[in-house]
Design a protein around this motif. Structure first.
Motif, mmCIF file in Angstrom:
data_model
loop_
_atom_site.group_PDB
_atom_site.id
_atom_site.type_symbol
_atom_site.label_atom_id
_atom_site.label_comp_id
_atom_site.label_asym_id
_atom_site.label_seq_id
_atom_site.Cartn_x
_atom_site.Cartn_y
_atom_site.Cartn_z
ATOM 1 N N LYS A 1 18.006 -27.127 -41.350
ATOM 2 C CA LYS A 1 18.218 -27.466 -39.944
ATOM 3 C C LYS A 1 17.580 -26.408 -39.052
ATOM 4 N N GLN A 2 17.822 -25.142 -39.351
ATOM 5 C CA GLN A 2 17.274 -24.065 -38.523
ATOM 6 C C GLN A 2 15.752 -24.065 -38.566
ATOM 7 N N SER A 3 15.199 -24.319 -39.742
ATOM 8 C CA SER A 3 13.738 -24.374 -39.873
ATOM 9 C C SER A 3 13.153 -25.522 -39.058
ATOM 10 N N VAL A 4 13.801 -26.686 -39.126
ATOM 11 C CA VAL A 4 13.336 -27.852 -38.364
ATOM 12 C C VAL A 4 13.426 -27.567 -36.865
ATOM 13 N N LEU A 5 14.520 -26.942 -36.422
ATOM 14 C CA LEU A 5 14.669 -26.613 -35.002
ATOM 15 C C LEU A 5 13.584 -25.633 -34.557
ATOM 16 N N GLY B 1 20.010 -24.876 -28.658
ATOM 17 C CA GLY B 1 21.227 -25.583 -28.275
ATOM 18 C C GLY B 1 21.339 -26.977 -28.865
ATOM 19 N N PHE B 2 20.375 -27.386 -29.670
ATOM 20 C CA PHE B 2 20.388 -28.717 -30.252
ATOM 21 C C PHE B 2 21.398 -28.797 -31.396
ATOM 22 N N THR B 3 22.052 -29.945 -31.519
ATOM 23 C CA THR B 3 22.942 -30.226 -32.650
ATOM 24 C C THR B 3 22.314 -31.350 -33.465
ATOM 25 N N LEU B 4 22.943 -31.713 -34.566
ATOM 26 C CA LEU B 4 22.425 -32.822 -35.378
ATOM 27 C C LEU B 4 22.423 -34.131 -34.601
ATOM 28 N N GLU B 5 23.276 -34.241 -33.580
ATOM 29 C CA GLU B 5 23.376 -35.467 -32.787
ATOM 30 C C GLU B 5 22.405 -35.502 -31.612
ATOM 31 N N THR B 6 21.691 -34.426 -31.362
ATOM 32 C CA THR B 6 20.771 -34.374 -30.222
ATOM 33 C C THR B 6 19.659 -35.411 -30.387
ATOM 34 N N PRO B 7 19.521 -36.320 -29.406
ATOM 35 C CA PRO B 7 18.459 -37.320 -29.492
ATOM 36 C C PRO B 7 17.087 -36.682 -29.287
ATOM 37 N N THR C 1 18.578 -37.033 -38.053
ATOM 38 C CA THR C 1 17.751 -37.948 -38.844
ATOM 39 C C THR C 1 16.479 -37.248 -39.316
ATOM 40 N N LEU C 2 15.958 -36.350 -38.491
ATOM 41 C CA LEU C 2 14.765 -35.603 -38.890
ATOM 42 C C LEU C 2 15.099 -34.608 -40.006
ATOM 43 N N VAL C 3 16.224 -33.922 -39.875
ATOM 44 C CA VAL C 3 16.661 -32.987 -40.936
ATOM 45 C C VAL C 3 16.922 -33.760 -42.216
ATOM 46 N N GLY C 4 17.556 -34.920 -42.110
ATOM 47 C CA GLY C 4 17.822 -35.754 -43.297
ATOM 48 C C GLY C 4 16.537 -36.198 -43.979
ATOM 49 N N PHE C 5 15.528 -36.511 -43.182
ATOM 50 C CA PHE C 5 14.230 -36.906 -43.723
ATOM 51 C C PHE C 5 13.636 -35.753 -44.532
ATOM 52 N N ALA D 1 12.896 -44.238 -36.443
ATOM 53 C CA ALA D 1 14.220 -43.832 -36.912
ATOM 54 C C ALA D 1 14.231 -42.394 -37.433
ATOM 55 N N VAL D 2 13.119 -41.943 -37.995
ATOM 56 C CA VAL D 2 13.031 -40.576 -38.513
ATOM 57 C C VAL D 2 13.208 -39.573 -37.369
ATOM 58 N N PHE D 3 12.706 -39.915 -36.194
ATOM 59 C CA PHE D 3 12.743 -39.012 -35.044
ATOM 60 C C PHE D 3 13.816 -39.377 -34.025
ATOM 61 N N ALA D 4 14.800 -40.165 -34.433
ATOM 62 C CA ALA D 4 15.858 -40.586 -33.512
ATOM 63 C C ALA D 4 16.693 -39.400 -33.028
ATOM 64 N N THR D 5 17.125 -38.567 -33.962
ATOM 65 C CA THR D 5 17.949 -37.399 -33.622
ATOM 66 C C THR D 5 17.517 -36.212 -34.484
ATOM 67 N N VAL D 6 18.019 -35.046 -34.147
ATOM 68 C CA VAL D 6 17.771 -33.880 -34.990
ATOM 69 C C VAL D 6 18.277 -34.164 -36.398
#
Length: 83
Positions: A4-8, A23-29, A72-76, A65-70
């Motif tokens: 997550k930190q790397s993706v952010l 300040g982004f969370t996993l739910e951040t669009p 979904t991108l981390v999950g990808f 869908a991959v880029f919907a939220t932080v």
């Protein structure tokens, strides 16, 4: 490695967010919510993810869908690393 930190960090770098991603969370669009995330930025983001994490992304794996939220991108990324 904290994915997550790397993706952010990559999001912040590619989109020139100047630290806003902290300040982004996993739910951040993402797509549609961050003006900097346009089609060219998506290409740069995918390329950077491939380089940093050492995987390849096929064109048919990418959709909005991959880029919907932080999250979904981390999950990808997690899915690509587990494959």
């Amino acid at each position: 490695m904290d994915i997550k930190q790397s993706v952010l960090s990559i999001l912040d770098e590619i989109l020139s967010l100047k630290g806003r991603s902290a300040g982004f969370t996993l739910e951040t669009p993402l797509l549609g919510a961050i003006p900097e995330l346009d089609s060219m930025a998506v290409v740069a983001l995918i390329t950077t993810l491939e380089e940093r994490f050492g995987f390849m992304v096929d064109d048919d794996e990418i959709d909005g869908a991959v880029f919907a939220t932080v999250g979904t991108l981390v999950g990808f990324v997690e899915g690509k690393l587990a494959a």
